[in-house]
Design a protein around this motif. Structure first.
Motif, PDB file in Angstrom:
ATOM      1  N   ILE A  85      -3.199  13.874  -2.287  1.00 26.49           N
ATOM      2  CA  ILE A  85      -3.116  14.219  -3.705  1.00 26.49           C
ATOM      3  C   ILE A  85      -4.208  13.416  -4.412  1.00 26.49           C
ATOM      4  CG2 ILE A  85      -1.683  14.283  -5.759  1.00 26.49           C
ATOM      5  CD1 ILE A  85      -0.683  16.079  -3.534  1.00 26.49           C
ATOM      6  N   GLY A  86      -5.225  14.095  -4.838  1.00 23.83           N
ATOM      7  CA  GLY A  86      -6.361  13.390  -5.417  1.00 23.83           C
ATOM      8  C   GLY A  86      -7.123  12.664  -4.326  1.00 23.83           C
ATOM      9  N   ARG A  87      -7.752  11.557  -4.681  1.00 24.50           N
ATOM     10  CA  ARG A  87      -8.558  10.824  -3.715  1.00 24.50           C
ATOM     11  C   ARG A  87      -7.833   9.626  -3.120  1.00 24.50           C
ATOM     12  NH1 ARG A  87     -14.282   9.393  -6.140  1.00 24.50           N
ATOM     13  NH2 ARG A  87     -12.987   8.532  -7.824  1.00 24.50           N
ATOM     14  N   LEU A  88      -6.669   9.267  -3.672  1.00 24.06           N
ATOM     15  CA  LEU A  88      -5.991   8.060  -3.224  1.00 24.06           C
ATOM     16  C   LEU A  88      -4.639   8.314  -2.559  1.00 24.06           C
ATOM     17  CD1 LEU A  88      -6.737   5.643  -6.199  1.00 24.06           C
ATOM     18  CD2 LEU A  88      -7.894   5.765  -3.995  1.00 24.06           C
ATOM     19  N   ALA A  89      -3.806   9.137  -3.145  1.00 25.39           N
ATOM     20  CA  ALA A  89      -2.429   9.291  -2.673  1.00 25.39           C
ATOM     21  C   ALA A  89      -2.354  10.221  -1.459  1.00 25.39           C
ATOM     22  CB  ALA A  89      -1.548   9.835  -3.793  1.00 25.39           C
ATOM     23  N   PHE A  99      -4.285   5.288  17.399  1.00 29.65           N
ATOM     24  CA  PHE A  99      -5.344   5.285  16.402  1.00 29.65           C
ATOM     25  C   PHE A  99      -5.750   6.721  16.096  1.00 29.65           C
ATOM     26  CE2 PHE A  99      -5.561   1.403  18.870  1.00 29.65           C
ATOM     27  CZ  PHE A  99      -5.573   0.437  17.881  1.00 29.65           C
ATOM     28  N   ARG A 100      -5.947   6.995  14.825  1.00 30.05           N
ATOM     29  CA  ARG A 100      -6.250   8.340  14.355  1.00 30.05           C
ATOM     30  C   ARG A 100      -7.690   8.716  14.709  1.00 30.05           C
ATOM     31  NH1 ARG A 100      -8.554  10.445   9.674  1.00 30.05           N
ATOM     32  NH2 ARG A 100      -7.622  12.366   8.852  1.00 30.05           N
ATOM     33  N   ARG A 119       6.213   4.847   4.874  1.00 27.38           N
ATOM     34  CA  ARG A 119       5.667   3.996   5.923  1.00 27.38           C
ATOM     35  C   ARG A 119       6.339   4.181   7.277  1.00 27.38           C
ATOM     36  NH1 ARG A 119       0.940   1.896   5.896  1.00 27.38           N
ATOM     37  NH2 ARG A 119       1.200   1.226   3.733  1.00 27.38           N
ATOM     38  N   ILE A 120       7.563   4.723   7.344  1.00 30.07           N
ATOM     39  CA  ILE A 120       8.360   4.730   8.578  1.00 30.07           C
ATOM     40  C   ILE A 120       8.847   6.139   8.892  1.00 30.07           C
ATOM     41  CG2 ILE A 120      10.393   3.786   9.733  1.00 30.07           C
ATOM     42  CD1 ILE A 120      10.235   1.405   7.850  1.00 30.07           C
ATOM     43  N   ALA A 121       8.786   6.502  10.185  1.00 31.17           N
ATOM     44  CA  ALA A 121       9.321   7.773  10.668  1.00 31.17           C
ATOM     45  C   ALA A 121      10.249   7.516  11.850  1.00 31.17           C
ATOM     46  CB  ALA A 121       8.197   8.717  11.077  1.00 31.17           C
ATOM     47  N   LEU A 122      11.252   8.363  11.986  1.00 32.60           N
ATOM     48  CA  LEU A 122      12.112   8.371  13.165  1.00 32.60           C
ATOM     49  C   LEU A 122      11.480   9.298  14.191  1.00 32.60           C
ATOM     50  CD1 LEU A 122      14.889   7.524  14.420  1.00 32.60           C
ATOM     51  CD2 LEU A 122      15.792   9.657  13.456  1.00 32.60           C
ATOM     52  N   THR A 123      11.265   8.813  15.402  1.00 26.85           N
ATOM     53  CA  THR A 123      10.569   9.588  16.425  1.00 26.85           C
ATOM     54  C   THR A 123      11.456   9.786  17.645  1.00 26.85           C
ATOM     55  OG1 THR A 123       8.404   8.761  15.736  1.00 26.85           O
ATOM     56  CG2 THR A 123       8.563   9.670  17.957  1.00 26.85           C
ATOM     57  N   ASP A 133       0.811  -1.225   0.000  1.00 29.34           N
ATOM     58  CA  ASP A 133       0.000   0.000   0.000  1.00 29.34           C
ATOM     59  C   ASP A 133       0.835   1.262   0.000  1.00 29.34           C
ATOM     60  OD1 ASP A 133      -2.265  -1.596   0.075  1.00 29.34           O
ATOM     61  OD2 ASP A 133      -2.287  -1.611   2.260  1.00 29.34           O
ATOM     62  N   SER A 134       1.989   1.261  -0.644  1.00 28.49           N
ATOM     63  CA  SER A 134       2.801   2.463  -0.749  1.00 28.49           C
ATOM     64  C   SER A 134       3.346   2.592  -2.157  1.00 28.49           C
ATOM     65  CB  SER A 134       3.962   2.429   0.264  1.00 28.49           C
ATOM     66  OG  SER A 134       4.797   1.340   0.016  1.00 28.49           O
ATOM     67  N   GLY A 135       3.437   3.855  -2.575  1.00 22.85           N
ATOM     68  CA  GLY A 135       3.969   4.127  -3.892  1.00 22.85           C
ATOM     69  C   GLY A 135       5.307   4.816  -3.789  1.00 22.85           C
ATOM     70  N   ASN A 136       5.700   5.539  -4.786  1.00 25.78           N
ATOM     71  CA  ASN A 136       6.970   6.234  -4.821  1.00 25.78           C
ATOM     72  C   ASN A 136       6.853   7.546  -4.050  1.00 25.78           C
ATOM     73  OD1 ASN A 136       9.520   7.089  -5.392  1.00 25.78           O
ATOM     74  ND2 ASN A 136       9.083   7.672  -7.515  1.00 25.78           N
ATOM     75  N   GLY A 137       7.077   7.494  -2.723  1.00 22.65           N
ATOM     76  CA  GLY A 137       7.003   8.690  -1.896  1.00 22.65           C
ATOM     77  C   GLY A 137       5.630   8.974  -1.345  1.00 22.65           C
ATOM     78  N   TYR A 138       4.672   8.074  -1.501  1.00 23.75           N
ATOM     79  CA  TYR A 138       3.336   8.324  -0.969  1.00 23.75           C
ATOM     80  C   TYR A 138       2.686   7.009  -0.550  1.00 23.75           C
ATOM     81  CZ  TYR A 138       1.795   6.802  -5.607  1.00 23.75           C
ATOM     82  OH  TYR A 138       1.583   6.079  -6.747  1.00 23.75           O
ATOM     83  N   LEU A 139       1.574   7.138   0.185  1.00 20.90           N
ATOM     84  CA  LEU A 139       0.774   5.995   0.593  1.00 20.90           C
ATOM     85  C   LEU A 139      -0.570   6.048  -0.108  1.00 20.90           C
ATOM     86  CD1 LEU A 139       1.390   6.071   4.463  1.00 20.90           C
ATOM     87  CD2 LEU A 139       2.525   4.620   2.784  1.00 20.90           C
ATOM     88  N   PHE A 140      -1.202   4.888  -0.262  1.00 14.49           N
ATOM     89  CA  PHE A 140      -2.545   4.837  -0.823  1.00 14.49           C
ATOM     90  C   PHE A 140      -3.564   5.003   0.313  1.00 14.49           C
ATOM     91  CE2 PHE A 140      -0.102   2.332  -3.982  1.00 14.49           C
ATOM     92  CZ  PHE A 140      -0.307   3.168  -5.073  1.00 14.49           C
ATOM     93  N   GLY A 141      -3.760   6.240   0.706  1.00 20.55           N
ATOM     94  CA  GLY A 141      -4.691   6.545   1.784  1.00 20.55           C
ATOM     95  C   GLY A 141      -3.990   7.019   3.046  1.00 20.55           C
ATOM     96  N   ASP A 142      -4.693   7.851   3.812  1.00 28.47           N
ATOM     97  CA  ASP A 142      -4.201   8.387   5.073  1.00 28.47           C
ATOM     98  C   ASP A 142      -4.107   7.260   6.102  1.00 28.47           C
ATOM     99  OD1 ASP A 142      -3.649   9.848   7.315  1.00 28.47           O
ATOM    100  OD2 ASP A 142      -5.192  11.354   6.980  1.00 28.47           O
ATOM    101  N   PRO A 143      -2.937   7.059   6.750  1.00 29.42           N
ATOM    102  CA  PRO A 143      -2.822   5.986   7.750  1.00 29.42           C
ATOM    103  C   PRO A 143      -3.840   6.162   8.881  1.00 29.42           C
ATOM    104  CG  PRO A 143      -0.664   6.860   7.186  1.00 29.42           C
ATOM    105  CD  PRO A 143      -1.665   7.773   6.554  1.00 29.42           C
ATOM    106  N   VAL A 144      -4.391   5.047   9.328  1.00 34.09           N
ATOM    107  CA  VAL A 144      -5.406   5.098  10.382  1.00 34.09           C
ATOM    108  C   VAL A 144      -4.822   4.723  11.744  1.00 34.09           C
ATOM    109  CG1 VAL A 144      -7.286   4.607   8.785  1.00 34.09           C
ATOM    110  CG2 VAL A 144      -6.092   2.711   9.917  1.00 34.09           C
TER     111      VAL A 144
END
Length: 245
Positions: free
Chosen positions: A137-141, A77-78, A204-208, A22-33
């Motif tokens: 970006i649009g309805r998916l990214a 959870f969002r 998909r991953i962040a340093l926190t 569920d990830s593309g080149n620099g983006y996700l397919f939908g806002d993470p929940v």
């Protein structure tokens, strides 16, 4: 400690297996929940009550000895674009060998003992992101922001243990040296405030990095009658990985 490490490894492997989906080149397919955070760092124990004071006065320990490494995890959870509800836990513990500062036994040998201090806070928290976490970006990214600061607060319970075992001077009985094991442990109320920043590494991953102050006190129990409430408060600073789910 082994079961805690095993739990952290299992939590780490699950999102890693999912991160390529569920990830593309620099983006996700939908806002993470949801998100999963695993972190390690250092926990400073205030050790401000009279039980710690007497321990450090009599034994070869300092208040700083009760601080040490911390391992933690958090599942969130969002609730809205800038607010999460999370459930977090940590393990903080040290085992300290010591001897009396001013007493030795009849053979001139050190009078030795071990002090164990453990804390496991378990809290529910609300986290507020101070800037947008990403943009659609649009309805998916959905593209995550590079750097996102946040603040949070929560409350729950803390399990703790303060245990001493070994040889001790019985000041009420002609200063005889006696073997002894005493302990105070249980659950008590805890509250915390926290703040930090997420730095995106991949979609998909962040340093926190975060800092937390937790407040907790507990009655010392029958083995430590006459002492004030045990100070379980302190500050922890950690660094870890956040997996967007």
């Amino acid at each position: 400690m082994r079961s805690t490490a095993r739990w952290l490894v299992l939590l780490f492997l699950a999102p890693v297996a999912l991160r390529a989906q569920d990830s593309g080149n620099g983006y996700l397919f939908g806002d993470p929940v949801a998100r999963l955070n695993l972190r390690v760092g250092y926990a400073h124990a205030n050790a401000g009550s009279d039980l710690f004071q007497e321990t450090t006065d009599l034994l070869s320990l300092n208040k700083s000895d009760f601080s040490g490494p911390v391992f933690g995890g958090e599942l969130a959870f969002r609730l809205s674009p800038r607010v999460d509800l999370s459930f977090a836990t940590e393990y903080e513990g040290v085992s300290l060998n010591s001897h009396y500062r001013n007493f030795v036994d009849n053979n001139g040998q050190e009078i030795e003992q071990t002090t164990t201090f453990q804390r496991v806070p378990m809290t529910a928290n609300l986290r507020l992101y101070l800037t947008p976490r990403g943009r659609s970006i649009g309805r998916l990214a959905w593209i995550p922001a590079g750097v996102v600061p946040w603040l949070g607060a929560g409350a729950g319970a803390m399990w703790y243990r303060f245990r001493q075992e070994g040889d001790f001077v019985d000041f009420a009985s002609n200063n005889n040296v006696v073997p002894l094991k005493v302990e105070s442990s249980g659950l008590t109320f805890a509250a915390q405030g926290m703040g930090g920043v997420d730095v995106t590494l991949t979609p998909r991953i962040a340093l926190t990095g975060d800092a937390r102050y937790i407040w907790a006190k507990a009655n010392p129990g029958a083995d430590f009658q006459g002492f004030q409430k045990i100070d379980l408060s302190g500050v922890s600073m950690t660094l870890g990985l956040t997996f967007r789910l």
